[in-house]
Design an enzyme around this catalytic site. Structure first.
Site, mmCIF file in Angstrom:
data_model
loop_
_atom_site.group_PDB
_atom_site.id
_atom_site.type_symbol
_atom_site.label_atom_id
_atom_site.label_comp_id
_atom_site.label_asym_id
_atom_site.label_seq_id
_atom_site.Cartn_x
_atom_site.Cartn_y
_atom_site.Cartn_z
ATOM 1 N N ARG A 102 18.598 44.332 35.357
ATOM 2 C CA ARG A 102 17.922 43.625 34.273
ATOM 3 C C ARG A 102 16.745 42.494 34.731
ATOM 4 N NH1 ARG A 102 22.140 44.134 29.982
ATOM 5 N NH2 ARG A 102 21.496 43.410 28.063
ATOM 6 N N ARG A 137 30.194 43.286 17.623
ATOM 7 C CA ARG A 137 29.983 42.414 18.990
ATOM 8 C C ARG A 137 29.336 40.801 18.540
ATOM 9 N NH1 ARG A 137 26.455 45.496 23.226
ATOM 10 N NH2 ARG A 137 25.805 43.254 23.633
HETATM 11 P P1 AMP Z 1 24.552 44.505 26.871
HETATM 12 O O1 AMP Z 1 25.746 45.241 26.355
HETATM 13 O O2 AMP Z 1 24.141 45.415 27.808
HETATM 14 O O3 AMP Z 1 23.573 44.449 25.962
HETATM 15 O O4 AMP Z 1 25.156 43.295 27.507
HETATM 16 C C1 AMP Z 1 25.648 42.226 26.974
HETATM 17 C C2 AMP Z 1 25.207 40.910 27.440
HETATM 18 O O5 AMP Z 1 26.120 40.864 28.933
HETATM 19 C C3 AMP Z 1 23.930 40.312 27.934
HETATM 20 O O6 AMP Z 1 23.459 39.821 26.568
HETATM 21 C C4 AMP Z 1 23.834 39.488 29.221
HETATM 22 O O7 AMP Z 1 24.426 38.053 28.391
HETATM 23 C C5 AMP Z 1 25.128 40.064 29.858
HETATM 24 N N1 AMP Z 1 24.523 41.284 30.819
HETATM 25 C C6 AMP Z 1 24.956 42.589 30.966
HETATM 26 N N2 AMP Z 1 24.271 43.127 31.833
HETATM 27 C C7 AMP Z 1 23.544 42.064 32.405
HETATM 28 C C8 AMP Z 1 22.861 42.126 33.665
HETATM 29 N N3 AMP Z 1 22.519 43.351 34.378
HETATM 30 N N4 AMP Z 1 22.279 41.106 34.194
HETATM 31 C C9 AMP Z 1 22.555 39.800 33.401
HETATM 32 N N5 AMP Z 1 23.444 39.576 32.526
HETATM 33 C C10 AMP Z 1 23.802 40.883 31.763
#
Ligand code: AMP
Length: 207
Positions: free
Chosen positions: A90, A152
């Site tokens: 990311r 979520r």
């Molecule tokens: P997601 O399910 O991919 O939307 O991830 C949920 C949350 O997890 C995000 O809003 C971040 O707080 C954290 N997160 C997930 N993947 C990453 C990543 N690659 N880098 C930093 N934070 C992450």
């Protein structure tokens, strides 16, 4: 193909939904950093405690934490022929670290405009038993499982805006970074799950 595939795009673009399809076609295991962090959080591990405040505020968890997590995950035997990354990398720093750990063969970018993202995310629901993702209007869950569906904690309008802001500032530049390396495949993510699935399938079949 032995390298890994990255699924790229804003939160709510349908990465998680399409990840199951790509995993089925390619045989590569899906690796979602968001799912890994949510499990750590519910198990109350040290990682979960560290990540909690960032996640609840819709902010990115620090790069070094995420990179450590991926480094460990890629040591598992099922990752030896590449994996399917969902929600990672990311930041450019994460992508640079990934280059040192494993080969990325393609980056599939699912593009959806911001105004559509908010509607999608707020209506998103998950079945904790199967992990299946539904949407109150676009993909309603069967009535008999309605009672167990969960939303979520970070799928609120306020948090979505913060996640989108972070996406534009920190993550979107990574699309160009992969484009410069000739790895980026762009897909229109505004259609139905099946329409986007068809585009994703033909993109994966050209790899
Ligand atoms: P997601 O399910 O991919 O939307 O991830 C949920 C949350 O997890 C995000 O809003 C971040 O707080 C954290 N997160 C997930 N993947 C990453 C990543 N690659 N880098 C930093 N934070 C992450």
């Amino acid at each position: 193909m032995t390298g890994s595939i990255v699924l790229f795009g804003p939160p709510g673009a349908g990465k998680g939904t399409q990840a199951s399809l790509i995993a089925e076609i390619t045989g590569k295991p899906p690796v979602s950093t968001g799912d890994m962090l949510r499990s750590a959080l519910s198990e109350g591990t040290e990682l979960g405690v560290e990540a909690k405040a960032f996640m609840e505020a819709g902010k990115l968890v620090p790069d070094e934490v995420i990179i450590g997590l991926i480094r460990e995950r890629l040591k598992e035997p099922d990752a030896s022929k590449g994996v399917l990354f969902d929600g990672f990398p990311r930041t450019i720093l994460q992508a640079e670290a990934l280059e040192e750990i494993t080969e990325v063969s393609a980056v599939i970018s699912i593009e959806v405009p911001d105004d559509e993202i908010v509607e999608r995310i707020i209506g998103r629901r998950m079945d904790p038993v199967t992990g299946e993702i539904y949407h109150v209007s676009f993909k309603p869950a069967p009535i008999e499982i309605h009672d167990r569906l969960v939303q979520r904690k970070d799928d609120t309008e306020e948090t979505v805006r913060s996640r989108l802001d972070g996406y534009h500032k920190q993550t979107k530049p990574l699309g160009n970074w992969y484009g410069e390396r000739g790895l980026l495949i762009t897909i229109d993510g505004t259609g139905s799950i099946l329409e986007v699935g068809a585009l994703v399938t033909s993109a994966v079949n050209t790899l």
